[in-house]
Design a protein around this motif. Structure first.
Motif, mmCIF file in Angstrom:
data_model
loop_
_atom_site.group_PDB
_atom_site.id
_atom_site.type_symbol
_atom_site.label_atom_id
_atom_site.label_comp_id
_atom_site.label_asym_id
_atom_site.label_seq_id
_atom_site.Cartn_x
_atom_site.Cartn_y
_atom_site.Cartn_z
ATOM 1 N N ARG A 32 8.931 -5.339 4.072
ATOM 2 C CA ARG A 32 8.915 -3.899 3.806
ATOM 3 C C ARG A 32 7.228 -3.387 3.495
ATOM 4 N N TYR A 33 6.670 -2.282 4.054
ATOM 5 C CA TYR A 33 5.584 -1.867 3.515
ATOM 6 C C TYR A 33 5.660 -1.358 2.134
ATOM 7 N N PRO A 34 4.381 -1.550 1.271
ATOM 8 C CA PRO A 34 4.525 -1.201 -0.100
ATOM 9 C C PRO A 34 4.447 0.563 0.100
ATOM 10 N N ASP A 35 4.841 1.077 -1.300
ATOM 11 C CA ASP A 35 4.705 2.484 -1.570
ATOM 12 C C ASP A 35 3.097 2.867 -1.358
ATOM 13 N N ALA A 88 -6.347 0.947 -5.966
ATOM 14 C CA ALA A 88 -7.090 0.377 -4.837
ATOM 15 C C ALA A 88 -6.973 -1.251 -5.339
ATOM 16 N N THR A 89 -7.358 -2.202 -4.194
ATOM 17 C CA THR A 89 -7.400 -3.493 -4.410
ATOM 18 C C THR A 89 -8.374 -4.067 -5.478
ATOM 19 N N GLY A 90 -8.196 -3.651 -6.785
ATOM 20 C CA GLY A 90 -9.163 -3.838 -7.825
ATOM 21 C C GLY A 90 -10.226 -2.986 -7.804
ATOM 22 N N SER A 91 -10.913 -2.956 -9.066
ATOM 23 C CA SER A 91 -11.898 -1.886 -9.322
ATOM 24 C C SER A 91 -12.941 -2.138 -8.404
ATOM 25 N N VAL A 92 -13.194 -3.038 -7.838
ATOM 26 C CA VAL A 92 -14.380 -3.490 -6.732
ATOM 27 C C VAL A 92 -13.968 -2.513 -5.618
ATOM 28 N N ARG A 139 -8.626 8.535 -2.918
ATOM 29 C CA ARG A 139 -7.368 8.273 -1.973
ATOM 30 C C ARG A 139 -7.515 8.667 -0.637
ATOM 31 N N ALA A 140 -8.308 9.471 -0.194
ATOM 32 C CA ALA A 140 -8.599 9.887 1.273
ATOM 33 C C ALA A 140 -9.259 8.694 2.046
ATOM 34 N N VAL A 141 -10.264 7.999 1.287
ATOM 35 C CA VAL A 141 -10.742 7.157 2.061
ATOM 36 C C VAL A 141 -10.319 5.836 1.850
ATOM 37 N N SER A 142 -9.193 5.586 1.169
ATOM 38 C CA SER A 142 -8.571 4.198 1.051
ATOM 39 C C SER A 142 -7.871 3.714 2.001
ATOM 40 N N LEU A 143 -7.776 2.359 2.093
ATOM 41 C CA LEU A 143 -7.027 1.581 3.074
ATOM 42 C C LEU A 143 -5.666 1.989 3.020
ATOM 43 N N PRO A 144 -5.041 2.351 3.847
ATOM 44 C CA PRO A 144 -3.593 2.354 4.013
ATOM 45 C C PRO A 144 -2.674 1.180 3.412
ATOM 46 N N PHE A 145 -1.938 1.408 2.545
ATOM 47 C CA PHE A 145 -0.937 0.361 2.067
ATOM 48 C C PHE A 145 -1.876 -0.729 1.605
ATOM 49 N N GLY A 146 -3.029 -0.329 0.925
ATOM 50 C CA GLY A 146 -3.804 -1.464 0.347
ATOM 51 C C GLY A 146 -3.412 -2.077 -0.684
ATOM 52 N N VAL A 147 -2.459 -1.369 -1.811
ATOM 53 C CA VAL A 147 -2.059 -2.272 -2.869
ATOM 54 C C VAL A 147 -0.708 -2.588 -2.715
ATOM 55 N N SER A 148 -0.447 -3.816 -2.551
ATOM 56 C CA SER A 148 0.605 -4.453 -2.008
ATOM 57 C C SER A 148 1.863 -4.007 -3.115
ATOM 58 N N GLY A 149 3.204 -4.079 -2.960
ATOM 59 C CA GLY A 149 4.352 -3.850 -3.726
ATOM 60 C C GLY A 149 4.213 -4.894 -4.704
#
Length: 364
Positions: free
Chosen positions: A60-63, A87-91, A246-256
């Motif tokens: 399943r996709y993450p939230d 996001a996927t780390g502060s970087v 959040r607007a420029v974030s990668l969709p579903f970037g942070v895994s569940g």
């Protein structure tokens, strides 16, 4: 011959990110990785169990909205959920900030040497970096940084504690910077190592958010919380700035899995911070030992120490790194500038102290 697709000109100018190396196996010798500022302790059982449970939903996709994580951060820090962005780390948040706020040619002021992802991220955004040399003590030259802010400046980056040199800024210093720059300049307080800070007048990031509308805090679960492999960090700012991230974030970037482990880490914060305190005590032991050996080490407020080894040819850092590897520890050299060494297991730290003492005697 027909022309081929070409990337933007700025892509060719992006400097490479150099990760800390993993040690090669050595027969009969336990090797240690002290090159990436990782937490040497394994995950707490409850954190590991939360990650395993989340892994049962790999199909399943993450939230995408990180709902539960934002709610936990909101409870922890007393801010509305709308003021956070994960996001996927502060970087990754650094990349998103520059993408969201910089047009091509806009300027980004930052200390140097500092976090090596800064010039990579700003170049990828087609922004112009304005690096300001750190002081001989490895500290931000704040007066020079404020003076470097010009008409094209969109972002000012403050890395506290500074990676890789170690000193941290005080709350008074950051407030003086904020009072000295225009309110339209976004001031980023990058606090990847905030849990390790032990000093007078430490930065109170969330108080800064209450007093200034152009501040964004960056934090991560990679260091103190020991989730480097899962890649999860967060920003806290105004509703508008967090919304832009959040607007420029990668969709579903942070895994569940990452979200679940981060929440479990916040719930187990007391136990995790006991480990941080143990690392801080080890840091103090290492600093005392290095200084007793004759080394001049800058103030260390992260989970690492910095050996200042200026040399145009880079030979001093090469010699240090090679000697460390021979001793079974891998460090992070910055050729021509210095060597950063993470605080690790006591045995690894003992080897560093022995190595440093031998190297100092051989060069003095």
């Amino acid at each position: 011959m027909a022309a081929l697709p070409t990337p933007r000109a700025c892509v060719a100018a992006i400097p490479p990110y150099v990760p800390g190396r993993t040690p090669a196996p050595r027969p009969g010798l336990t090797t240690y990785k002290l090159s990436s500022n990782e937490n040497p302790y394994p995950p707490l059982p409850g954190v590991l169990e939360a990650a395993r449970t989340a892994a049962e939903q790999l199909n399943r996709y993450p939230d995408m909205g990180c709902t539960a994580l934002y709610e936990e951060l909101s409870r922890r820090f007393g801010l509305p959920v709308e003021r956070f962005a994960a996001a996927t780390g502060s970087v990754a948040l650094i990349y998103q900030l520059l993408q969201a706020f910089c047009d091509p040619g806009d300027e980004v002021v930052h200390a140097w040497r500092s976090f090596e992802a800064y010039p990579i991220a700003l170049t990828a955004a087609a922004a112009t970096g304005v690096p300001v040399p750190v002081t001989p003590a490895g500290e931000h030259d704040l007066d020079a940084m404020v003076a470097a802010v010009g008409d094209r400046t969109k972002v000012l980056l403050l890395c506290t504690p500074n990676n890789p040199t170690g000193p941290a800024l005080t709350d008074t210093q950051v407030r003086r910077v904020l009072a000295g720059v225009p309110s339209h300049v976004l001031v980023v307080v990058d606090e990847a190592y905030v849990e390790f800070v032990r000093m007078a007048d430490p930065v109170d990031g969330f108080a800064l958010l209450r007093d200034f509308a152009n501040v964004v805090l960056l934090r991560t679960f990679s260091k103190a919380y020991g989730l480097a492999n899962l890649r999860v960090g967060y920003a806290a700012s105004t509703v508008e700035i967090a919304g832009a991230l959040r607007a420029v974030s990668l969709p579903f970037g942070v895994s569940g899995i990452a979200q679940a482990a981060a929440i479990a880490s916040l719930e187990a914060e007391d136990a995790l911070l006991e480990r941080v305190e143990a690392l801080v005590l080890e840091r103090g032991r290492v600093l005392d030992g290095l200084r007793d050996s004759g080394w001049e080490i800058p103030d260390a407020q992260g989970n690492f120490v910095w050996f200042d080894l200026p040399d145009a040819g880079g030979d001093r850092t090469t010699v240090f790194a090679a000697a460390a590897e021979k001793a079974g520890i891998v460090v992070r050299p910055f050729p021509g500038e210095g060597v950063r060494v993470s605080i690790g297991e006591p045995e690894a730290n003992d080897r560093l102290l022995d190595l440093a003492a031998r190297l100092f005697r051989s060069t003095s």
